[in-house]
Design a protein around this motif. Structure first.
Motif, short mmCIF file in Angstrom:
data_model
loop_
_atom_site.label_atom_id
_atom_site.label_comp_id
_atom_site.label_asym_id
_atom_site.label_seq_id
_atom_site.Cartn_x
_atom_site.Cartn_y
_atom_site.Cartn_z
N LYS A 207 0.78 -1.12 0.13
CA LYS A 207 -0.11 0.08 0.05
C LYS A 207 0.95 1.33 -0.21
O LYS A 207 0.29 2.30 -0.24
N LYS A 208 2.14 1.21 0.50
CA LYS A 208 2.63 2.42 0.86
C LYS A 208 4.25 2.09 0.16
O LYS A 208 4.74 1.03 0.21
N ALA A 209 4.83 3.30 0.24
CA ALA A 209 6.41 3.40 -0.07
C ALA A 209 6.77 4.39 1.02
O ALA A 209 6.19 5.39 1.56
N PHE A 210 8.16 4.07 1.70
CA PHE A 210 8.43 5.00 2.66
C PHE A 210 9.20 6.24 1.97
O PHE A 210 10.09 6.02 0.85
N SER A 211 9.09 7.20 2.71
CA SER A 211 9.39 8.65 1.47
C SER A 211 10.01 9.77 2.75
O SER A 211 9.45 9.74 3.77
N ASP A 212 10.75 10.87 2.06
CA ASP A 212 10.79 11.72 2.68
C ASP A 212 10.17 12.94 2.06
O ASP A 212 9.42 12.55 1.24
N ARG A 213 10.10 14.11 2.15
CA ARG A 213 9.06 15.01 1.69
C ARG A 213 9.63 15.17 0.08
O ARG A 213 8.91 15.61 -0.78
N GLU A 214 10.90 15.05 -0.14
CA GLU A 214 11.49 15.39 -1.73
C GLU A 214 11.01 14.13 -2.30
O GLU A 214 10.46 14.55 -3.28
N PHE B 150 12.96 9.48 7.58
CA PHE B 150 14.42 10.19 6.76
C PHE B 150 15.25 10.16 7.83
O PHE B 150 15.23 11.01 8.74
N ILE B 151 16.01 9.36 7.82
CA ILE B 151 17.00 8.98 9.12
C ILE B 151 18.61 9.16 8.82
O ILE B 151 18.87 8.74 7.69
N ALA B 152 19.03 9.75 9.59
CA ALA B 152 20.55 9.60 9.42
C ALA B 152 21.27 9.07 10.77
O ALA B 152 20.59 8.99 11.92
N SER B 153 22.39 8.38 10.24
CA SER B 153 22.99 7.43 11.37
C SER B 153 23.55 8.48 12.79
O SER B 153 23.58 7.89 13.52
N ASP B 154 24.24 9.42 12.09
CA ASP B 154 24.82 10.46 13.17
C ASP B 154 25.03 11.80 12.62
O ASP B 154 24.48 11.95 11.36
N SER C 6 18.88 9.61 4.81
CA SER C 6 18.41 9.09 3.48
C SER C 6 17.02 8.38 4.31
O SER C 6 16.88 8.00 5.25
N VAL C 7 16.41 7.73 3.15
CA VAL C 7 14.89 7.09 3.43
C VAL C 7 15.22 5.70 4.17
O VAL C 7 15.86 5.02 3.46
N ARG C 8 14.76 5.45 5.13
CA ARG C 8 14.77 4.17 5.73
C ARG C 8 13.76 3.51 6.19
O ARG C 8 12.67 4.44 6.58
N PHE C 9 13.28 2.32 5.86
CA PHE C 9 11.88 1.78 6.18
C PHE C 9 11.96 1.74 7.76
O PHE C 9 12.70 1.70 8.48
N ALA C 10 10.76 1.79 8.14
CA ALA C 10 10.14 2.08 9.86
C ALA C 10 10.22 0.74 10.10
O ALA C 10 10.50 -0.38 9.52
N ALA D 97 28.61 6.12 2.64
CA ALA D 97 27.86 5.00 3.00
C ALA D 97 27.53 5.41 4.26
O ALA D 97 28.52 5.70 5.19
N SER D 98 26.11 5.31 5.05
CA SER D 98 26.02 5.25 6.28
C SER D 98 24.98 4.16 6.54
O SER D 98 24.29 3.66 5.79
N ILE D 99 25.12 3.65 7.98
CA ILE D 99 24.32 2.78 8.35
C ILE D 99 23.19 3.13 9.20
O ILE D 99 23.10 3.96 10.05
N ALA D 100 21.96 2.35 9.13
CA ALA D 100 20.83 2.72 9.88
C ALA D 100 20.00 1.52 10.19
O ALA D 100 20.14 0.82 9.40
#
Lengths: 528, 491
Positions: A369-376, A392-396, A402-406, A503-506
């Motif tokens: 039903k959905k896609a994970f998204s930021d505003r852009e 929209f999550i940053a590791s630090d 960047s967009v990360r699934f919940a 590359a960053s990790i979340a």
């Protein structure tokens, strides 16, 4: 006696003092315990935030936001005591004529933040010399939310003496060593992190969030030939405090794990008989499989090609048409997404652009039903009900979000008697992956499950299969889902993934009951 | 902005170390590493710049050893109050911790003070200009649009500086080292708008001035266009021409850049539940020791692999906090395994020496003089492979790993490229590859992506491992009987 930051703030105005603010770390080591310093990070963060946002408006940013991070990490190990790391940092994002600039720095001061915003602005301005880039700026002018949110944990690990954790580990080690069979290859460790983030944006958002992350590693291996190893799966990376360890009976779990290991290690070993079989995967493995095959595939930046040179793309190609009708699984498959899920490692109240995290159905009756998204990115979906989902999550501080699934939750089959043991009893012939890893291609389309596999015949485990793998096409596999276990078989796991350049990790949590697939292709991963 | 404004030099870093020394009690042993990095990056997708970023950070790691107890603290702050808090905490921990530090954990003889900044420093990298890189990206995107392709990519320049200090009160020996290093990366993915084809080009180098963005972009575009309309070919064993990037994907991460695989202590350890170590030989009854394959021929005689910290093209520092002087090491000579890495404790216990042979992931492999075209000319039937992804190990003893071809795979027949081919899942061991060589080409640099986020604060500083991938220089290889096990429909 050294002046504390608060002393300086009391003694002078911010304009003067902020140029010379000391940035003392919190750990003061007097008398054998951490002593809380008088440092008031909130006061400084809020003032730096105000300076930054005023400057952003002055120089003409269409939008800007700032994150100030104060992180403490504690790593408890068997051999080396514990490591303690403290990190401060700030990150500025600016938008000018549809182009973004980003700058991060470690120092919390007026000088540092002004330099950061000027650099971020300069980059955005420079990039905007190119062709027009369409971003719906109005989205950023909405009045943002403000407030404070602290992740509810029962025991803040940073309020405890770290030697208490060492004692805990020593106790577990002694317990493992007392097992009647040589289990000398064991691993024991604990990790705790607390993140304090002050966020502000030119749209008016002023937020503070505190999140915790705890994880444990308790595992052992029987030192006798080709025997399986055991790792406790109830200590995944979680949005919890020290209660991750204290709220469960670790000793009973370890003992049960040991007994299970002895039982499994006595089974005969056999090579893979390639073919299509019923394949059972317990909760933690199913959660990992779902997160990697579905969660990552519905991150909108992958779908639109923004990650084509980094994290990969997706089997979903046309979100405007496919969302709502893409058949991922059978009608009894339902998956919810929820960033506020208790104990989830991806749990937040706001994401890293200040958007309130939403929750809802990701898969309903088998349809995505959905896609994970930021505003852009949401602009790439024409459907009106696709809003920024707060993912929209940053590791630090040193990485842009960047967009990360919940956090994801697979709804259990509440009517069934679906414990893992019950599900095994109902299989005439099949394969059981007790623990598993998942490898996927760059489009999340084809993959391989590998791990500790067993043959199931007439409702019981009959042999251990060496080198077994389940070769799958993501949507084909999930459409061959035969059964979802009940909540008894539900387990939580954490999925960490690299994205972006650099590359960053979340991480996010996925909760799932055990799942049973029909006609899964079992292959020999060691045969060429 | 000038490079000196981006990362601190020797003077600034040692002023922070001097601050630590002033605030320390002075007894016992003191190790301090102060490192800093700067990174500029421009990233684009769908033929438009997505974001430019400018990142800096510090890492200060203080290790105090008092009466055989050790305390370590790491932070990214450099002001006096932070340093004081960290020193006090490290000393408190050293006093209260278990007294389990052993003499063999420390070097007996200290190497000379060393300054390695001139070897691996590229001015063009350190002075990376966002305006110039923006122009490069826009030209690349315009070229892609002219070809009706969609590109995504990244250009990244990083500079790193570190100072290391050691003082032992007992011997009154002091050591000061400084190093700085740069690294630049460019990678481009070009895709057909409907996902019918995909091509890639990428390279990593110490010096951004040596990177030719036009060449890299052309590779990506040409491969994308040539990868469309792929035919399906039956899985099986085929001759494979692996471009240098594909070689690095196979033998880098799995073998020579892998710390556990290149670890001597692991190779001389009793085999466990996952089978023997790849370099394990067997149990020596007479010596009552487990032996590794050191000194034995393990690869084709044309294979030579080595690492030199002063190699200006590999771009590595000449020291780490746990090993102040790293020497040139030859891992494989004419196919014979000559060296594996080990830690000081191992050398004291097993080699009657007191030295570290720290594993460094960057390496060079010797090759021949053939071009890819010459290799194709001499191939009756086989595949040309651009690169692999997902190298997950299926068998830890042979390092047999599954991989996926991507961004360009072509069928070769009678010395000519016949058509694009659908991607394959592969299953192959680097040992098999390096023993089934037909031809070796001219060694070249490849693209290496940093994927680890190390928190090993006892190394030169987590910042280094976090932001620097190994540099790898390898030849393209023509390999016989390479195993392509299943077709995949991912593009």
């Amino acid at each position: 006696m050294l002046s504390t930051r608060r002393d300086i703030l009391k003694a002078s105005s911010f304009a003067a003092s902020s140029l010379i603010l000391p940035r003392g770390i919190r750990a003061q080591s007097v008398g054998g315990l951490y002593e809380k310093s008088n440092t008031d990070h909130s006061l400084i963060a809020e003032k730096i935030r105000a300076v930054a946002l005023n400057r952003a408006k002055e120089i003409g940013c269409d939008y800007a936001d700032i994150r100030l991070l104060y992180r403490r990490s504690l790593k408890i190990m068997t051999a080396n005591g514990f490591d303690h790391i403290e990190t401060l940092g700030l990150a500025m994002r600016t938008l000018v004529n549809g182009y973004w600039g980003f700058c991060c720095a470690p120092i919390w001061s007026e000088e540092s933040v002004l330099k950061a915003i000027d650099l971020a602005y300069g980059q955005a301005k420079g990039n905007s010399q190119g062709p027009a880039r369409e971003i719906d700026i109005s989205l950023y002018r909405e009045t943002g939310e403000s407030g404070e949110w602290i992740m509810p944990v029962k025991i803040d690990p940073f309020e405890r003496n770290p030697y208490e954790f060492r004692d805990y580990i020593d106790g577990v080690l002694a317990f493992i060593r007392n097992f009647p069979i040589d289990t000398s290859r064991y691993q024991v460790g604990m990790d705790f992190v607390v993140n304090n983030v002050w966020f502000g944006a030119t749209n008016g958002s002023m937020q503070f969030q505190r999140t915790y992350a705890s994880s444990g590693k308790l595992g052992f291996m029987i030192m006798n030939g080709s025997r399986p190893e055991y790792t406790l799966e109830t200590l995944p990376l979680s949005g919890m405090g020290y209660e991750l360890f204290t709220d469960q009976d670790i000793y009973s779990t370890l003992r049960e794990g040991f007994d299970e290991l002895i039982e499994l290690s006595e089974l005969p070993v056999q090579p893979v008989e390639v073919g299509r079989y019923y394949t059972l995967i317990p909760g933690a493995g199913a959660a990992n499989l779902l997160g990697r095959t579905l969660g990552a595939a519905v991150e909108l930046d992958r779908i639109v090609g923004a990650e084509a040179n980094a994290g990969g793309t997706s089997y979903i190609q046309n979100p405007a048409e496919e969302l709502g009708s893409f058949k991922f699984g059978p009608s009894f498959l339902n998956v919810d997404y929820e960033r506020e899920h208790s104990a989830g490692i991806g749990t937040r109240y706001w994401d890293d652009e200040g958007v309130r995290c939403s929750k809802g159905a990701l898969v309903e009756s088998g349809l995505v039903k959905k896609a994970f998204s930021d505003r852009e990115m949401r602009a790439y979906i024409s459907s009106s009900d696709q809003i920024a989902t707060g993912n929209f999550i940053a590791s630090d501080h040193s990485t842009a979000p960047s967009v990360r699934f919940a956090n994801l939750v697979v709804r259990p089959n509440l009517s069934g008697s679906g414990s893992v043991k019950d599900m095994i009893k109902n299989i005439d012939r099949g394969v059981f992956f007790r623990s598993s890893n998942v490898g996927l291609d760059f489009q999340m389309k084809n993959g391989m499950i590998t791990g500790d596999a067993y043959e199931v015949r007439n409702g019981r485990l009959t042999s251990r299969i060496l080198g077994a793998g389940c070769w799958f096409n993501s949507t084909e596999l999930w459409n061959n889902l035969e059964l979802i276990g009940s909540d008894i078989s539900q387990q939580r796991t954490a999925i960490s993934a690299y994205k972006g350049e650099p590359a960053s990790i979340a991480s996010s949590s996925v909760i799932s009951p055990a799942v049973l697939f029909k006609d899964a292709a079992i292959v020999d991963t060691t045969r060429k | 902005m000038k490079s000196e404004d981006r990362i601190p030099g020797r003077g600034k870093l040692f002023s922070i170390i001097d601050k630590v020394l002033q605030l320390s009690s002075g007894e016992g042993r003191t190790d301090v590493t102060v490192s800093a990095y700067w990174q500029g990056n421009t990233r684009w997708f769908r033929n438009r710049i997505g974001m430019s970023s400018n990142r800096t950070d510090y890492r200060v790691t203080i290790r105090r050893i008092i009466d055989r107890g050790a305390g370590t603290v790491s932070m990214n702050q450099t002001d006096e109050q932070s340093v004081l808090s960290a020193v006090k905490f490290a000393e408190w921990k050293a006093v209260t911790e278990r007294k389990d530090q052993k003499p063999q954990d420390f070097p007996v003889e200290l190497p000379e003070n060393r300054d390695s900044d001139s070897y691996v420093w590229g001015e063009a990298t350190a002075n990376y200009d966002f305006i110039d890189s923006g122009k490069i990206v826009r030209i690349t995107c315009q070229r892609a649009e002219d070809l009706d392709l969609i590109t995504a990519g990244s250009v990244e320049c990083t500079s790193f500086s570190a100072a290391y200090y050691f003082y032992d009160e007992t011997t009154r020996k002091e050591n000061r080292n400084f190093t700085r290093v740069t690294r630049s990366d460019l990678s481009i993915t070009a895709r057909h708008p409907q996902g019918l084809g995909s091509g890639w080009g990428g390279i990593s180098d110490v010096d951004f001035a040596r990177i030719n963005e036009e060449t890299i972009a052309s590779k990506a575009f040409d491969r994308c266009l040539a990868s469309m309309n792929p035919v399906r070919v039956e899985p099986g064993r085929y001759t494979a021409i692996l471009e240098s990037q594909a070689v690095a994907d196979m033998i880098g991460k799995l073998l020579f850049a892998s710390e556990p695989v290149m670890d001597r202590a692991s190779a001389e350890w009793q085999p466990g539940a996952r089978g023997p170590h790849p370099f394990y030989l067997g149990y020596d009854e007479a010596a009552r020791l487990h032996r590794s394959k050191l000194g034995l021929k393990v690869f084709d005689a044309r294979v030579n692999v080595w690492h030199d910290p002063l190699d200006p093209e590999l771009g590595v520092t000449g020291f780490t906090a746990s090993d102040v002087g790293i020497k040139k090491v030859s891992y494989v000579e004419n196919g014979v395994l000559r060296s594996l890495s080990y830690e000081r404790r191992y050398s004291v216990n097993r080699l009657e020496a007191n030295e570290n042979n720290v594993h460094r992931m960057s390496f060079r492999m010797s090759g021949g003089s053939l071009t890819i075209e010459e290799m194709i000319d001499s191939t009756e039937r086989g595949f040309l492979v651009t690169r692999f992804s997902d190298g997950s190990i299926s068998d830890s003893s042979s390092l047999a790993a599954s991989g996926l071809t991507r961004d360009g795979l072509w069928l070769i027949e009678n010395g000519k490229i016949k058509s694009a081919v659908r991607n394959f899942r592969t299953l192959e061991s680097p040992f098999f590859i390096l023993n089934n060589l037909d031809q070796l080409g001219l060694p070249e640099k490849v693209f290496t992506k940093t994927v680890q986020n190390s928190t090993d604060i006892n190394r030169i500083g987590a910042l280094y491992t976090k932001n620097f991938a190994p540099q790898i220089i390898v030849p393209p290889l023509k390999v016989l009987d390479f195993s392509f096990t299943a077709t995949i429909d991912a593009v």
